[in-house]
Write a protein that holds these residues in place. Structure first.
Motif, mmCIF file in Angstrom:
data_model
loop_
_atom_site.group_PDB
_atom_site.id
_atom_site.type_symbol
_atom_site.label_atom_id
_atom_site.label_comp_id
_atom_site.label_asym_id
_atom_site.label_seq_id
_atom_site.Cartn_x
_atom_site.Cartn_y
_atom_site.Cartn_z
ATOM 1 N N LEU A 1 1.032 -1.007 0.031
ATOM 2 C CA LEU A 1 0.139 0.250 0.048
ATOM 3 C C LEU A 1 0.727 1.428 -0.022
ATOM 4 O O LEU A 1 0.643 2.160 -0.850
ATOM 5 C CB LEU A 1 -1.102 -0.017 1.218
ATOM 6 N N TYR A 2 1.792 1.240 0.950
ATOM 7 C CA TYR A 2 2.526 2.609 1.100
ATOM 8 C C TYR A 2 3.381 2.684 -0.180
ATOM 9 O O TYR A 2 3.804 3.827 -0.592
ATOM 10 C CB TYR A 2 3.508 2.551 2.360
ATOM 11 N N THR A 3 4.061 1.696 -0.658
ATOM 12 C CA THR A 3 4.967 1.644 -1.775
ATOM 13 C C THR A 3 4.157 2.385 -2.947
ATOM 14 O O THR A 3 4.772 3.005 -3.723
ATOM 15 C CB THR A 3 5.418 0.272 -2.223
ATOM 16 N N ARG A 4 3.060 1.630 -3.097
ATOM 17 C CA ARG A 4 2.237 2.328 -4.182
ATOM 18 C C ARG A 4 1.757 4.009 -4.003
ATOM 19 O O ARG A 4 2.020 4.751 -4.890
ATOM 20 C CB ARG A 4 0.951 1.805 -4.398
ATOM 21 N N VAL A 5 1.725 4.356 -2.612
ATOM 22 C CA VAL A 5 1.460 5.885 -2.446
ATOM 23 C C VAL A 5 2.927 6.468 -2.760
ATOM 24 O O VAL A 5 2.865 7.891 -3.381
ATOM 25 C CB VAL A 5 1.446 5.822 -1.074
ATOM 26 N N TYR A 6 4.007 6.127 -2.448
ATOM 27 C CA TYR A 6 5.136 6.747 -2.878
ATOM 28 C C TYR A 6 5.664 6.495 -4.257
ATOM 29 O O TYR A 6 6.833 6.706 -4.704
ATOM 30 C CB TYR A 6 6.018 6.442 -1.692
ATOM 31 N N ASP A 7 4.635 5.857 -4.938
ATOM 32 C CA ASP A 7 5.150 5.406 -6.336
ATOM 33 C C ASP A 7 6.435 4.575 -6.746
ATOM 34 O O ASP A 7 7.015 4.989 -7.846
ATOM 35 C CB ASP A 7 5.439 6.940 -7.418
ATOM 36 N N GLY A 8 6.681 3.643 -5.810
ATOM 37 C CA GLY A 8 7.767 2.836 -5.815
ATOM 38 C C GLY A 8 7.486 1.675 -6.831
ATOM 39 O O GLY A 8 6.138 1.542 -7.254
ATOM 40 N N ARG A 9 8.104 0.938 -7.556
ATOM 41 C CA ARG A 9 8.045 -0.044 -8.507
ATOM 42 C C ARG A 9 7.975 -1.502 -7.602
ATOM 43 O O ARG A 9 9.264 -1.690 -7.144
ATOM 44 C CB ARG A 9 8.995 0.051 -9.468
ATOM 45 N N LEU A 10 7.147 -2.105 -7.653
ATOM 46 C CA LEU A 10 7.042 -3.377 -6.780
ATOM 47 C C LEU A 10 7.630 -4.462 -7.428
ATOM 48 O O LEU A 10 6.825 -4.796 -8.535
ATOM 49 C CB LEU A 10 5.608 -3.688 -6.259
ATOM 50 N N VAL A 11 8.667 -4.969 -6.976
ATOM 51 C CA VAL A 11 9.158 -6.214 -7.919
ATOM 52 C C VAL A 11 8.971 -7.583 -6.740
ATOM 53 O O VAL A 11 9.688 -7.489 -5.567
ATOM 54 C CB VAL A 11 10.463 -6.114 -8.000
ATOM 55 N N HIS A 12 8.017 -8.289 -7.179
ATOM 56 C CA HIS A 12 7.832 -9.361 -6.053
ATOM 57 C C HIS A 12 8.495 -10.804 -6.578
ATOM 58 O O HIS A 12 8.296 -11.162 -7.891
ATOM 59 C CB HIS A 12 6.253 -9.731 -5.688
ATOM 60 N N VAL A 13 8.887 -11.712 -5.414
ATOM 61 C CA VAL A 13 9.381 -12.868 -5.628
ATOM 62 C C VAL A 13 8.405 -13.787 -4.836
ATOM 63 O O VAL A 13 8.342 -13.428 -3.467
ATOM 64 C CB VAL A 13 10.706 -13.026 -5.338
ATOM 65 N N MET A 14 7.496 -14.568 -5.290
ATOM 66 C CA MET A 14 6.464 -15.384 -4.476
ATOM 67 C C MET A 14 7.154 -16.208 -3.491
ATOM 68 O O MET A 14 8.229 -16.889 -3.738
ATOM 69 C CB MET A 14 5.489 -16.204 -5.229
ATOM 70 N N GLN A 15 6.637 -16.413 -2.273
ATOM 71 C CA GLN A 15 7.114 -17.208 -1.117
ATOM 72 C C GLN A 15 5.878 -17.934 -0.800
ATOM 73 O O GLN A 15 5.322 -17.534 0.348
ATOM 74 C CB GLN A 15 7.756 -16.619 -0.030
ATOM 75 N N PRO A 16 5.365 -18.899 -1.262
ATOM 76 C CA PRO A 16 4.019 -19.757 -0.599
ATOM 77 C C PRO A 16 4.169 -20.122 0.463
ATOM 78 O O PRO A 16 5.281 -20.425 1.115
ATOM 79 C CB PRO A 16 4.080 -20.859 -1.761
ATOM 80 N N PRO A 17 3.126 -20.117 1.336
ATOM 81 C CA PRO A 17 3.064 -20.655 2.961
ATOM 82 C C PRO A 17 3.829 -22.025 2.827
ATOM 83 O O PRO A 17 3.523 -22.840 2.017
ATOM 84 C CB PRO A 17 1.768 -20.635 3.399
ATOM 85 N N GLY A 18 4.613 -21.962 3.895
ATOM 86 C CA GLY A 18 5.584 -23.334 4.177
ATOM 87 C C GLY A 18 6.898 -23.468 3.118
ATOM 88 O O GLY A 18 7.534 -24.480 3.367
ATOM 89 N N ALA A 19 6.931 -22.554 2.310
ATOM 90 C CA ALA A 19 7.944 -22.692 1.247
ATOM 91 C C ALA A 19 9.313 -22.147 2.010
ATOM 92 O O ALA A 19 9.068 -21.175 2.980
ATOM 93 C CB ALA A 19 7.749 -22.043 -0.057
ATOM 94 N N ASP A 20 10.361 -22.506 1.547
ATOM 95 C CA ASP A 20 11.683 -21.944 2.004
ATOM 96 C C ASP A 20 11.811 -20.342 1.462
ATOM 97 O O ASP A 20 11.080 -20.008 0.388
ATOM 98 C CB ASP A 20 12.969 -22.561 1.406
ATOM 99 N N TYR A 21 12.542 -19.665 1.967
ATOM 100 C CA TYR A 21 12.973 -18.213 1.275
ATOM 101 C C TYR A 21 13.408 -18.255 0.000
ATOM 102 O O TYR A 21 14.451 -19.195 -0.248
ATOM 103 C CB TYR A 21 13.651 -17.370 2.239
ATOM 104 N N PRO A 22 13.008 -17.802 -1.246
ATOM 105 C CA PRO A 22 13.324 -17.896 -2.276
ATOM 106 C C PRO A 22 14.550 -17.191 -2.541
ATOM 107 O O PRO A 22 14.739 -16.200 -3.517
ATOM 108 C CB PRO A 22 12.311 -17.508 -3.298
ATOM 109 N N LEU A 23 15.830 -17.592 -1.951
ATOM 110 C CA LEU A 23 16.863 -16.855 -1.805
ATOM 111 C C LEU A 23 17.582 -16.486 -3.250
ATOM 112 O O LEU A 23 17.867 -15.232 -3.370
ATOM 113 C CB LEU A 23 18.158 -17.390 -0.843
#
Ligand SMILES: Cc1ncc(COP(=O)(O)O)c(C=O)c1O
Length: 358
Positions: A115-137
């Motif tokens: 929400l706040y990243t959008r307010v500040y016009d940041g560019r969201l780059v996501h890497v999914m981490q499904p529940p129970g999964a390890d961090y996608p390092l």
């Protein structure tokens, strides 16, 4: 409205707060189930009477900065105080993000980051981490290389999945990140280790803590950042002056004197979390994930609206439908023993009735 507001704000839905009361058992906001004890409340309200309410508070409460620095074995200039940690998160974005700057994060996670990243016009780059999964390092490291993010958000333990990051992965991220690594320890008291000792090694690590969970102070609004002094000094320029009111300062200082009692409450919640987890795990048809926080993520069988079924029976949990990958998931906070019992018994009944119906 287009003449008045930024496009990014007009496009937002905004934060919708879940119901606050009116329920027999309220397990939807990860609050502490223990209110501040009555004798402490009486003492605090009496002390508040002798303060001057017509005067501004002391800016940035040196007493609190000093006490928190002691708590974490850092220097007072490494602490930044906030009216809740969310307020400081906004300060962070105001101080760092230029429109179009990349931000790397791993949903599903705390909704205010987006929400706040959008307010500040940041560019969201996501890497999914499904529940129970390890961090996608390796994927996060690749995203860092490709996008050179100004900020990386890590929530550990993560709201809502309960996953906790290992400090070796954090080291790899801090070494690779060109910008700041925001590490949200809102639930830090309930997990195995804090990243605060890593501050000595990484200038770009910034840690967020709150009194809204383990310290029973959600209603009074208090949180803080712990970071390297040079980073905190820049954020201090942007932070709102006098953001800690005199009553919050009084209460936070007083509760810090009671850390031993608070530790007992935390131990209780951790034991209850393990008990609730084991009970959920043994229920046929319930999918549940281990948690390092004071809540548990779970999912019922397809076709059963667990949120609604619990709500109709006076039990409020957090419906995670609407979060990425979490359609049909529920997040349940750990409450007092009898509240957890009511929740488990009611859930068992709902599951039993559901099998009968089929
Ligand atoms: C991950 C996370 N960070 C921060 C907060 C908010 O903390 P505060 O009450 O200090 O603003 C929450 C509250 O739910 C949270 O889940």
């Amino acid at each position: 409205m287009t003449d008045y507001f930024k496009k990014s704000v007009l496009e937002l839905h905004g934060y919708t707060s879940p119901p606050q009361r009116e329920y027999r058992v309220k397990l939807n906001q990860n609050e502490s189930p223990f209110d501040v004890p009555d004798p402490v409340k009486i003492e605090l309200t009496a002390a508040a009477r002798s303060l001057l309410w017509n005067r501004y508070p002391c800016n940035e409460s040196p007493a609190l900065m000093h006490r928190l620095a002691q708590r974490h074995a850092v220097e007072p200039e490494q602490i930044l105080l906030g009216n809740g940690s969310n307020q400081l998160f906004q300060t962070l974005l105001a101080a760092t993000l230029e429109p179009g700057d990349a931000v790397v994060y791993t949903p599903p996670t705390f909704s205010l980051y987006e929400l706040y990243t959008r307010v500040y016009d940041g560019r969201l780059v996501h890497v999914m981490q499904p529940p129970g999964a390890d961090y996608p390092l390796s994927e996060v490291l690749a995203a860092i290389k490709d996008h050179r993010p100004r900020l990386i958000y890590i929530c550990s333990p993560n709201n809502p999945t309960g996953w906790e990051m290992d400090l070796d992965s954090l080291t790899r991220i801090c070494q690779a990140a060109p910008g700041l690594v925001f590490f949200d320890e809102a639930y830090g008291e309930f997990c195995a280790q804090s990243a605060i000792p890593s501050l000595d090694k990484f200038e770009n690590l910034l840690i967020s803590r709150t009194f809204s969970k383990a310290f029973s102070m959600a209603g009074l609004r208090f949180g803080y950042f712990v970071g390297n002094a040079a980073v905190i000094a820049q954020l201090r320029k942007v932070n709102i002056p006098y953001n800690i009111n005199i009553f919050t300062e009084l209460a936070a200082l007083r509760l810090l004197e009671h850390e031993k009692e608070m530790a007992r409450g935390i131990e209780f919640i951790k034991k209850e979390r393990d008990r609730v987890f084991a009970a959920l795990q043994s229920m046929a048809g319930i999918l549940v994930f281990p948690s390092a926080a004071n809540f548990i993520l779970m999912k019922g069988p397809a076709g059963l609206d667990l949120f609604q079924a619990l709500k109709e029976r006076g039990i409020l949990v957090r419906d995670m439908t609407g979060y990425p990958l979490l359609s049909g998931y529920q997040r349940v906070s750990i409450g007092l023993a009898h509240e957890n019992d009511i929740f488990l018994q009611t859930l068992e009944q709902i599951m039993h009735d559901n099998v009968e119906k089929r």
